[in-house]
Design a protein around this motif. Sequence first.
Motif, PDB file in Angstrom:
ATOM      1  N   LEU A 125       0.977  -0.965  -0.016  1.00  0.00           N
ATOM      2  CA  LEU A 125       0.001  -0.316   0.333  1.00  0.00           C
ATOM      3  C   LEU A 125       1.356   0.794  -0.425  1.00  0.00           C
ATOM      4  O   LEU A 125       1.465   1.481   1.562  1.00  0.00           O
ATOM      5  N   GLN A 127       2.128   4.954   0.757  1.00  0.00           N
ATOM      6  CA  GLN A 127       1.089   5.977   1.853  1.00  0.00           C
ATOM      7  C   GLN A 127       2.271   6.788   1.085  1.00  0.00           C
ATOM      8  O   GLN A 127       3.194   6.770   0.726  1.00  0.00           O
ATOM      9  N   PHE A 134       1.200  -3.963   3.198  1.00  0.00           N
ATOM     10  CA  PHE A 134      -0.418  -4.714   3.311  1.00  0.00           C
ATOM     11  C   PHE A 134      -1.374  -5.759   4.026  1.00  0.00           C
ATOM     12  O   PHE A 134      -1.129  -6.240   5.300  1.00  0.00           O
ATOM     13  N   TYR A 164      -9.753  -1.520   7.629  1.00  0.00           N
ATOM     14  CA  TYR A 164      -8.668  -0.886   7.028  1.00  0.00           C
ATOM     15  C   TYR A 164      -8.190  -2.026   6.592  1.00  0.00           C
ATOM     16  O   TYR A 164      -7.472  -2.076   4.578  1.00  0.00           O
ATOM     17  N   TRP A 165      -8.203  -3.655   6.281  1.00  0.00           N
ATOM     18  CA  TRP A 165      -7.078  -4.520   5.761  1.00  0.00           C
ATOM     19  C   TRP A 165      -8.153  -5.126   4.623  1.00  0.00           C
ATOM     20  O   TRP A 165      -7.672  -5.679   3.453  1.00  0.00           O
ATOM     21  N   ARG A 167     -10.164  -3.361   3.295  1.00  0.00           N
ATOM     22  CA  ARG A 167     -11.211  -2.241   2.299  1.00  0.00           C
ATOM     23  C   ARG A 167     -10.505  -1.840   0.817  1.00  0.00           C
ATOM     24  O   ARG A 167      -9.242  -2.615   1.023  1.00  0.00           O
ATOM     25  N   ASP A 168     -10.980  -1.663  -0.352  1.00  0.00           N
ATOM     26  CA  ASP A 168     -10.507  -0.961  -0.999  1.00  0.00           C
ATOM     27  C   ASP A 168      -9.659   0.238  -1.783  1.00  0.00           C
ATOM     28  O   ASP A 168     -10.207   0.906  -1.719  1.00  0.00           O
ATOM     29  N   HIS A 169      -8.186   0.030  -1.609  1.00  0.00           N
ATOM     30  CA  HIS A 169      -8.011   1.519  -1.328  1.00  0.00           C
ATOM     31  C   HIS A 169      -6.865   1.449  -2.761  1.00  0.00           C
ATOM     32  O   HIS A 169      -6.095   2.663  -3.016  1.00  0.00           O
ATOM     33  N   ALA A 172      -3.896   3.359  -4.594  1.00  0.00           N
ATOM     34  CA  ALA A 172      -2.889   3.238  -3.622  1.00  0.00           C
ATOM     35  C   ALA A 172      -2.235   1.858  -3.764  1.00  0.00           C
ATOM     36  O   ALA A 172      -1.178   1.534  -2.901  1.00  0.00           O
ATOM     37  N   LEU A 173      -2.633   1.049  -4.015  1.00  0.00           N
ATOM     38  CA  LEU A 173      -2.261  -0.555  -3.847  1.00  0.00           C
ATOM     39  C   LEU A 173      -1.724  -1.046  -4.901  1.00  0.00           C
ATOM     40  O   LEU A 173      -1.897  -1.313  -5.837  1.00  0.00           O
TER      41      LEU A 173
END
Length: 204
Positions: A125, A127, A134, A164-165, A167-169, A172-173
């Motif tokens: 991920l 950041q 991740f 949080y883990w 979730r569809d980021h 950013a993934l």
Amino acid sequence: MKAIALCLLSFLLPSLAHADDTVVAEYRGTAVTRSALGDAPGETLREQVLYPAIRDYLLANRAQWQPDPATVDRAVAAYRQSRACANPSAPPENPQTERYVATALLTTVSAQGWLHRRFGGGRLLFQQGGVEAFDATYRLLHQLQAEGVFRIHDPGLLTDAYEYWRRDHGAALLPESQAAEAFDPARLFASCEQIQRAGAIPAR
């Protein structure tokens, strides 16, 4: 009637306060109560339970990932050169500040790279503060939970904490194929050649 109402409240209020202070999570002797969760229970549990558990695990295994002094020196030199190439007119930075910034970024990369290797790789991920291992972090948390390192008693709150883990980021993934580059200390700072190719400085 007013006296009776006040009498009833005197019995009810302590019980309500007790219900609000039901312990919903525990980590290293610190209890998190339901009343402390506020409007964002998942975020609160991550801040008070999950993130401290990750931090303490990394600190307990620091010898496995902490960069040696020579690696730190190379990172400081690379940071200094990258900064000078990106902005040649900028005054030199304080050496202590240079070392602090370079060491902080290098420490993050080293710790996250070690987690990634130790806990089965997986996605990363991106950041603002660096790249996060991740999927590997998610596996670490499940291991710590299974070992009883922390406890979240309510299944619904556990789901909230792990959200949080799950979730569809989005963009950013990053795929696992980018891990070698993302966690390479030698690529922590852009080289002058990379900055030049990006058009930030004129070719010499």
